[in-house]
Design a protein around this motif. Structure first.
Motif, PDB file in Angstrom:
ATOM      1  N   THR A  97     -13.111  27.771  43.713  1.00  0.00           N
ATOM      2  CA  THR A  97     -14.531  28.113  43.830  1.00  0.00           C
ATOM      3  C   THR A  97     -15.081  27.628  45.168  1.00  0.00           C
ATOM      4  OG1 THR A  97     -14.827  28.023  41.443  1.00  0.00           O
ATOM      5  CG2 THR A  97     -16.807  27.784  42.787  1.00  0.00           C
ATOM      6  N   GLU A  98     -14.710  26.433  45.560  1.00  0.00           N
ATOM      7  CA  GLU A  98     -15.165  25.888  46.839  1.00  0.00           C
ATOM      8  C   GLU A  98     -14.694  26.773  47.995  1.00  0.00           C
ATOM      9  OE1 GLU A  98     -15.723  21.390  48.369  1.00  0.00           O
ATOM     10  OE2 GLU A  98     -13.678  21.937  47.815  1.00  0.00           O
ATOM     11  N   GLY A  99     -13.438  27.229  47.933  1.00  0.00           N
ATOM     12  CA  GLY A  99     -12.909  28.136  48.956  1.00  0.00           C
ATOM     13  C   GLY A  99     -13.672  29.453  48.996  1.00  0.00           C
ATOM     14  N   LEU A 100     -13.995  29.994  47.825  1.00  0.00           N
ATOM     15  CA  LEU A 100     -14.756  31.244  47.747  1.00  0.00           C
ATOM     16  C   LEU A 100     -16.137  31.086  48.368  1.00  0.00           C
ATOM     17  CD1 LEU A 100     -15.223  34.157  46.630  1.00  0.00           C
ATOM     18  CD2 LEU A 100     -16.026  33.059  44.524  1.00  0.00           C
ATOM     19  N   LEU A 101     -16.822  30.000  48.044  1.00  0.00           N
ATOM     20  CA  LEU A 101     -18.167  29.778  48.569  1.00  0.00           C
ATOM     21  C   LEU A 101     -18.154  29.578  50.088  1.00  0.00           C
ATOM     22  CD1 LEU A 101     -19.692  27.517  45.775  1.00  0.00           C
ATOM     23  CD2 LEU A 101     -19.956  29.976  46.093  1.00  0.00           C
ATOM     24  N   GLU A 102     -17.129  28.900  50.599  1.00  0.00           N
ATOM     25  CA  GLU A 102     -17.001  28.729  52.052  1.00  0.00           C
ATOM     26  C   GLU A 102     -16.807  30.088  52.736  1.00  0.00           C
ATOM     27  OE1 GLU A 102     -13.783  25.998  52.645  1.00  0.00           O
ATOM     28  OE2 GLU A 102     -14.947  24.285  51.926  1.00  0.00           O
ATOM     29  N   LYS A 103     -15.955  30.925  52.152  1.00  0.00           N
ATOM     30  CA  LYS A 103     -15.694  32.258  52.705  1.00  0.00           C
ATOM     31  C   LYS A 103     -16.973  33.108  52.719  1.00  0.00           C
ATOM     32  CE  LYS A 103     -13.664  36.046  50.881  1.00  0.00           C
ATOM     33  NZ  LYS A 103     -12.886  36.768  49.961  1.00  0.00           N
ATOM     34  N   ALA A 118     -24.483  26.139  49.493  1.00  0.00           N
ATOM     35  CA  ALA A 118     -23.654  26.454  48.327  1.00  0.00           C
ATOM     36  C   ALA A 118     -23.645  25.279  47.372  1.00  0.00           C
ATOM     37  CB  ALA A 118     -22.230  26.780  48.774  1.00  0.00           C
ATOM     38  N   ARG A 119     -23.693  25.577  46.085  1.00  0.00           N
ATOM     39  CA  ARG A 119     -23.729  24.533  45.077  1.00  0.00           C
ATOM     40  C   ARG A 119     -22.902  24.961  43.870  1.00  0.00           C
ATOM     41  NH1 ARG A 119     -28.954  21.288  42.811  1.00  0.00           N
ATOM     42  NH2 ARG A 119     -28.743  20.185  44.751  1.00  0.00           N
ATOM     43  N   ILE A 120     -22.061  24.055  43.404  1.00  0.00           N
ATOM     44  CA  ILE A 120     -21.291  24.268  42.184  1.00  0.00           C
ATOM     45  C   ILE A 120     -21.936  23.397  41.114  1.00  0.00           C
ATOM     46  CG2 ILE A 120     -19.045  24.045  41.061  1.00  0.00           C
ATOM     47  CD1 ILE A 120     -17.786  24.337  43.865  1.00  0.00           C
ATOM     48  N   VAL A 121     -22.335  24.018  40.011  1.00  0.00           N
ATOM     49  CA  VAL A 121     -23.065  23.305  38.969  1.00  0.00           C
ATOM     50  C   VAL A 121     -22.298  23.416  37.656  1.00  0.00           C
ATOM     51  CG1 VAL A 121     -25.286  23.070  37.812  1.00  0.00           C
ATOM     52  CG2 VAL A 121     -25.213  23.943  40.133  1.00  0.00           C
ATOM     53  N   GLU A 122     -22.218  22.303  36.946  1.00  0.00           N
ATOM     54  CA  GLU A 122     -21.523  22.275  35.665  1.00  0.00           C
ATOM     55  C   GLU A 122     -22.479  22.726  34.563  1.00  0.00           C
ATOM     56  OE1 GLU A 122     -18.404  19.200  33.807  1.00  0.00           O
ATOM     57  OE2 GLU A 122     -20.402  18.359  34.087  1.00  0.00           O
TER      58      GLU A 122
END
Length: 181
Positions: A97-103, A118-122
């Motif tokens: 997911t982190e790679g996708l958001l960076e791209k 970009a933010r990943i939320v649980e």
């Protein structure tokens, strides 16, 4: 049993709920946008809009992101990419997911020259998106569809439908490329 799960997923959002999240560190060549200057006539700060784009790993999510870049974004805007993850401890899912958001952040800079956060939320996707929308007060929330039919969406519920009913800002649901309205 399936009805209980559907009803639980469609409960309204509690404002005071705590949640886990992590800001994604984007590539260093993406410029930091300085604070806007004062407008000469009104004395107010010029400022772009905040636009939340809900992201997952599906093609319809990417299509909604592309749509937002082409049809909605302006130069001073900031795109907030939000991805909901069920468990932050799942390293494989988190890293992909982190790679996708960076791209996507790099693409947003190249295509529309907009700043990206970009933010990943649980948590549950619908609640996560509404929570982030309530926190940021964006101009709009943009999201793709799952590609399910009308009957299946009504019976099982959908994240888009949940957001339409619970977000306090406009929600734009972009249908996938192959979906006929």
């Amino acid at each position: 049993m399936r009805e209980k799960h559907t009803l639980k997923a469609l409960e309204t959002l509690e404002e005071d709920e705590e949640y886990n999240w992590k800001e994604v560190t984007l590539p260093s060549f993406i410029p930091v946008v300085p604070k806007p200057e004062l407008d000469r006539e009104t004395g107010e700060r010029r400022r772009g809009r905040d636009i939340v784009v809900a992201i997952d790993h599906g093609p319809n999510s990417k299509h909604a992101f592309d749509w937002a870049l082409i049809h909605l974004c302006r130069l001073a805007d900031t795109i907030h990419l939000v991805h909901a993850i069920l468990d932050m401890k799942n390293v494989l899912v988190y890293d992909s997911t982190e790679g996708l958001l960076e791209k996507l952040a790099v693409e947003a800079l190249q295509v529309a020259m907009v700043k990206t956060v970009a933010r990943i939320v649980e948590g549950d996707p619908g609640k996560v998106i509404c929570r982030e929308a309530n926190r940021l007060k964006p101009a709009a929330v943009v999201m793709g569809t799952r590609g399910r039919g009308l009957i299946q969406s009504v019976l099982q519920g959908s994240v888009g439908e949940f957001c339409l009913h619970n977000c306090k800002v406009p929600v734009i649901i972009v249908p996938g490329k192959g979906i006929k309205i």
